[in-house]
Design an enzyme around this catalytic site. Structure first.
Site, PDB file in Angstrom:
ATOM      1  N   CYS A   1      10.383  12.317   2.682  1.00  0.00           N
ATOM      2  CA  CYS A   1       9.887  13.426   1.880  1.00  0.00           C
ATOM      3  C   CYS A   1      11.008  13.841   0.925  1.00  0.00           C
ATOM      4  O   CYS A   1      12.082  14.225   1.366  1.00  0.00           O
ATOM      5  CB  CYS A   1       9.524  14.560   2.836  1.00  0.00           C
ATOM      6  SG  CYS A   1       9.105  16.093   2.020  1.00  0.00           S
TER       7      CYS A   1
ATOM      8  N   CYS B   1      11.836  26.495  -6.885  1.00  0.00           N
ATOM      9  CA  CYS B   1      10.428  26.316  -7.242  1.00  0.00           C
ATOM     10  C   CYS B   1       9.880  27.635  -7.770  1.00  0.00           C
ATOM     11  O   CYS B   1      10.213  28.691  -7.264  1.00  0.00           O
ATOM     12  CB  CYS B   1       9.637  25.894  -6.001  1.00  0.00           C
ATOM     13  SG  CYS B   1       7.896  25.561  -6.332  1.00  0.00           S
TER      14      CYS B   1
ATOM     15  N   CYS C   1       4.584  30.466  -3.639  1.00  0.00           N
ATOM     16  CA  CYS C   1       3.745  30.547  -2.432  1.00  0.00           C
ATOM     17  C   CYS C   1       4.477  31.424  -1.418  1.00  0.00           C
ATOM     18  O   CYS C   1       5.658  31.197  -1.139  1.00  0.00           O
ATOM     19  CB  CYS C   1       3.506  29.159  -1.856  1.00  0.00           C
ATOM     20  SG  CYS C   1       2.704  28.042  -3.026  1.00  0.00           S
TER      21      CYS C   1
ATOM     22  N   CYS D   1       6.330  29.930   1.774  1.00  0.00           N
ATOM     23  CA  CYS D   1       7.213  28.767   1.602  1.00  0.00           C
ATOM     24  C   CYS D   1       8.656  29.178   1.325  1.00  0.00           C
ATOM     25  O   CYS D   1       8.934  29.972   0.429  1.00  0.00           O
ATOM     26  CB  CYS D   1       6.693  27.888   0.465  1.00  0.00           C
ATOM     27  SG  CYS D   1       7.705  26.442   0.178  1.00  0.00           S
TER      28      CYS D   1
ATOM     29  N   GLY E   1      10.140  21.981  -4.574  1.00  0.00           N
ATOM     30  CA  GLY E   1       9.673  21.863  -5.967  1.00  0.00           C
ATOM     31  C   GLY E   1       8.210  21.501  -6.093  1.00  0.00           C
ATOM     32  O   GLY E   1       7.552  21.126  -5.129  1.00  0.00           O
ATOM     33  N   GLU E   2       7.703  21.647  -7.308  1.00  0.00           N
ATOM     34  CA  GLU E   2       6.321  21.298  -7.625  1.00  0.00           C
ATOM     35  C   GLU E   2       6.362  20.054  -8.526  1.00  0.00           C
ATOM     36  O   GLU E   2       6.749  20.141  -9.700  1.00  0.00           O
ATOM     37  CB  GLU E   2       5.648  22.493  -8.327  1.00  0.00           C
ATOM     38  CG  GLU E   2       4.337  22.193  -9.011  1.00  0.00           C
ATOM     39  CD  GLU E   2       3.288  21.496  -8.127  1.00  0.00           C
ATOM     40  OE1 GLU E   2       3.101  21.892  -6.966  1.00  0.00           O
ATOM     41  OE2 GLU E   2       2.667  20.538  -8.612  1.00  0.00           O
TER      42      GLU E   2
ATOM     43  N   SER F   1       2.152  15.618  -3.850  1.00  0.00           N
ATOM     44  CA  SER F   1       1.478  16.836  -3.387  1.00  0.00           C
ATOM     45  C   SER F   1       1.649  17.938  -4.423  1.00  0.00           C
ATOM     46  O   SER F   1       2.751  18.192  -4.897  1.00  0.00           O
ATOM     47  CB  SER F   1       2.106  17.264  -2.056  1.00  0.00           C
ATOM     48  OG  SER F   1       1.550  18.469  -1.611  1.00  0.00           O
TER      49      SER F   1
ATOM     50  N   SER G   1      -2.395  21.147  -2.051  1.00  0.00           N
ATOM     51  CA  SER G   1      -2.122  22.251  -1.121  1.00  0.00           C
ATOM     52  C   SER G   1      -3.179  23.322  -1.357  1.00  0.00           C
ATOM     53  O   SER G   1      -3.091  24.088  -2.307  1.00  0.00           O
ATOM     54  CB  SER G   1      -0.729  22.821  -1.375  1.00  0.00           C
ATOM     55  OG  SER G   1       0.234  21.844  -1.071  1.00  0.00           O
ATOM     56  N   LEU G   2      -4.175  23.357  -0.484  1.00  0.00           N
ATOM     57  CA  LEU G   2      -5.280  24.294  -0.680  1.00  0.00           C
ATOM     58  C   LEU G   2      -5.009  25.585   0.097  1.00  0.00           C
ATOM     59  O   LEU G   2      -4.989  26.668  -0.470  1.00  0.00           O
ATOM     60  CB  LEU G   2      -6.593  23.635  -0.234  1.00  0.00           C
ATOM     61  CG  LEU G   2      -7.867  24.347  -0.656  1.00  0.00           C
ATOM     62  CD1 LEU G   2      -8.018  24.359  -2.166  1.00  0.00           C
ATOM     63  CD2 LEU G   2      -9.095  23.683  -0.010  1.00  0.00           C
ATOM     64  N   HIS G   3      -4.847  25.449   1.394  1.00  0.00           N
ATOM     65  CA  HIS G   3      -4.394  26.523   2.283  1.00  0.00           C
ATOM     66  C   HIS G   3      -5.315  27.732   2.410  1.00  0.00           C
ATOM     67  O   HIS G   3      -4.970  28.692   3.102  1.00  0.00           O
ATOM     68  CB  HIS G   3      -2.987  27.022   1.908  1.00  0.00           C
ATOM     69  CG  HIS G   3      -1.951  25.954   1.823  1.00  0.00           C
ATOM     70  ND1 HIS G   3      -1.940  24.850   2.637  1.00  0.00           N
ATOM     71  CD2 HIS G   3      -0.864  25.809   1.012  1.00  0.00           C
ATOM     72  CE1 HIS G   3      -0.904  24.076   2.333  1.00  0.00           C
ATOM     73  NE2 HIS G   3      -0.235  24.632   1.345  1.00  0.00           N
TER      74      HIS G   3
ATOM     75  N   ASN H   1       5.365  25.921   9.984  1.00  0.00           N
ATOM     76  CA  ASN H   1       6.733  25.859  10.486  1.00  0.00           C
ATOM     77  C   ASN H   1       7.364  27.219  10.205  1.00  0.00           C
ATOM     78  O   ASN H   1       7.645  27.540   9.053  1.00  0.00           O
ATOM     79  CB  ASN H   1       7.454  24.744   9.712  1.00  0.00           C
ATOM     80  CG  ASN H   1       8.508  24.076  10.544  1.00  0.00           C
ATOM     81  OD1 ASN H   1       9.139  24.708  11.393  1.00  0.00           O
ATOM     82  ND2 ASN H   1       8.719  22.803  10.297  1.00  0.00           N
TER      83      ASN H   1
ATOM     84  N   CYS I   1      10.183  22.749   4.354  1.00  0.00           N
ATOM     85  CA  CYS I   1      10.591  22.777   2.969  1.00  0.00           C
ATOM     86  C   CYS I   1      11.598  23.882   2.626  1.00  0.00           C
ATOM     87  O   CYS I   1      11.273  25.054   2.702  1.00  0.00           O
ATOM     88  CB  CYS I   1       9.302  23.104   2.250  1.00  0.00           C
ATOM     89  SG  CYS I   1       8.975  22.216   0.844  1.00  0.00           S
TER      90      CYS I   1
HETATM   91  N1  SAH Z   1       4.738  22.064  -4.506  1.00  0.00           N
HETATM   92  C1  SAH Z   1       4.022  21.019  -3.844  1.00  0.00           C
HETATM   93  C2  SAH Z   1       4.874  20.143  -2.943  1.00  0.00           C
HETATM   94  C3  SAH Z   1       5.938  20.795  -2.105  1.00  0.00           C
HETATM   95  S1  SAH Z   1       5.416  21.680  -0.692  1.00  0.00           S
HETATM   96  C4  SAH Z   1       2.835  21.569  -3.118  1.00  0.00           C
HETATM   97  O1  SAH Z   1       2.643  22.776  -3.135  1.00  0.00           O
HETATM   98  O2  SAH Z   1       2.064  20.801  -2.571  1.00  0.00           O
HETATM   99  C5  SAH Z   1       4.799  20.469   0.402  1.00  0.00           C
HETATM  100  C6  SAH Z   1       3.820  21.017   1.448  1.00  0.00           C
HETATM  101  O3  SAH Z   1       4.525  21.762   2.463  1.00  0.00           O
HETATM  102  C7  SAH Z   1       2.820  21.978   0.830  1.00  0.00           C
HETATM  103  O4  SAH Z   1       1.529  21.744   1.325  1.00  0.00           O
HETATM  104  C8  SAH Z   1       3.373  23.313   1.288  1.00  0.00           C
HETATM  105  O5  SAH Z   1       2.412  24.283   1.216  1.00  0.00           O
HETATM  106  C9  SAH Z   1       3.860  22.979   2.683  1.00  0.00           C
HETATM  107  N2  SAH Z   1       4.764  23.959   3.302  1.00  0.00           N
HETATM  108  C10 SAH Z   1       5.616  24.807   2.703  1.00  0.00           C
HETATM  109  N3  SAH Z   1       6.259  25.573   3.600  1.00  0.00           N
HETATM  110  C11 SAH Z   1       5.800  25.213   4.823  1.00  0.00           C
HETATM  111  C12 SAH Z   1       6.083  25.643   6.149  1.00  0.00           C
HETATM  112  N4  SAH Z   1       6.959  26.591   6.406  1.00  0.00           N
HETATM  113  N5  SAH Z   1       5.409  25.039   7.174  1.00  0.00           N
HETATM  114  C13 SAH Z   1       4.525  24.040   6.927  1.00  0.00           C
HETATM  115  N6  SAH Z   1       4.232  23.587   5.695  1.00  0.00           N
HETATM  116  C14 SAH Z   1       4.851  24.164   4.646  1.00  0.00           C
END
Ligand code: SAH
Length: 340
Positions: A102, A109, A113, A116, A156-157, A188, A211-213, A287, A330
């Protein structure tokens, strides 16, 4: 001077052509860099002294600095220093199907979110192509293994650094170099709609994860700032187009946050939202991090969410948990390193 690891094969060919030199030299250099993994231009034995002198004048091969490494049985986490003193992370996960790395795509970033850790440091800059390539080279060298899968899910994105990310992917794919197949690469994104469409048109066979969430705008607005720009229905529409055009299934990532998005009604809403789309849902146990309030959902809640999606005909998997011990979420390693 430019770092040579930032050059795609066509760019390196151009470099030689512009000098009035032969194009095939680029292939030779590529093979030395990525098949033989040399550390200095002098090691390129079938390349003329003249060319080596020119390469030395025009390019560097400077690697990233390895600042910290945390090793567990099935996960290794790396903190790298960049030349300007910034820090990024990469995480290696050992799966039964291979070694997945990864990598980060930016320093910090801006997507904001709320769950994150990476976003607590605002974007400082995009990563250069060579800084992405070097994450793989260093991990393979340190651990003496071959990476079989690569995910752009670190700090990062990726779609906020689109051009560099696409060149990076092109270097990964190059048969004369690292030769990692597009199908073994996943990008992602938090859902930057115009870039999803641009990516669709690129014709790359790379996997796309979103990343929908959240199953609706109300929840998504609270946890993902980007939703104020590109709403759930915009993202879903883009994904439908993407599938029609590429015939490639998208993965939706869904972090389960206790009491926020993990109720049975949310699972039903999610199944409804995705019912016409050929896709997978990847449920991610959150996490936890000491700097952010959110808690992970219990095992029972996660299983119930999973079962509800299954019953409603959604393809779903639960992500294997890695690295709670090695601060693998992350951005956590950098944050802990800075704050001691
Ligand atoms: N910016 C991109 C890629 C980086 S984050 C994106 O948003 O997809 C990669 C993935 O890890 C995303 O799905 C993000 O939401 C998730 N993520 C971030 N923090 C996390 C955490 N503490 N526990 C689990 N997943 C996490």
């Amino acid at each position: 001077m430019k770092n040579i690891y930032g050059f795609t094969l066509p760019k390196l060919e151009n470099y030689f052509l512009e000098k009035g030199d032969k194009k095939f030299k680029a292939t030779q250099v590529f093979e030395w860099l990525y098949k033989h993994r040399i550390h200095s231009f002098e090691e390129m034995r079938n390349v003329s002294k003249n060319t080596i002198a020119e390469l030395k004048e025009d390019f560097t091969l400077t690697p990233l600095t390895l600042l910290q490494q945390q090793i567990d049985t099935d996960v290794c986490k790396f903190l790298f220093g960049l030349e300007d003193g910034n820090k990024i992370e990469a995480v290696l996960m050992k799966h039964d199907y291979g070694n997945s790395l990864c990598v980060s795509s930016q320093v910090g970033c801006n997507m904001g979110c709320t769950f994150c850790e990476s976003g607590r440091l605002k974007k400082v800059r995009n990563l250069e192509v060579h800084e992405m390539v070097e994450q793989i080279l260093l991990v393979e060298q340190e651990l003496d293994l071959k990476i079989s899968h690569l995910v752009l899910m670190g700090i990062g994105e990726p779609f906020d650094n689109y051009d560099n990310v696409m060149e990076f992917i092109s270097i990964l794919n190059e048969p004369k170099g690292i030769d990692l197949g597009a199908r073994h690469i996943t990008v992602s994104t938090c859902g930057i709609v115009p870039k999803i469409l641009e990516f669709m048109k690129s014709g790359k066979q790379v996997n796309l994860a979103i990343s929908l969430h959240a199953p609706n705008n109300e929840i998504r607005n609270k946890i993902m700032k980007i939703n104020q720009v590109y709403k759930i229905e915009d993202v879903i529409e883009a994904v439908k187009k993407y599938f029609e055009e590429t015939n490639r299934r998208v993965t939706f990532e869904y972090i389960l946050l206790k009491g926020i998005n993990d109720k049975k009604e949310h699972a039903i809403e999610l199944a409804n939202l995705l019912k016409d789309i050929n896709c997978y849902v990847n449920l991610i146990p959150y996490n936890e991090t000491s700097h952010i309030e959110y808690k992970k959902s219990s095992k029972e809640t996660i299983m119930e969410f999973y079962d509800t999606l299954k019953k409603n005909h959604t393809n779903v998997t639960i992500r294997k948990e890695f690295g709670s011990k090695v601060s693998a979420a992350c951005g956590q390693l950098r944050a802990n390193y800075e704050e001691g």
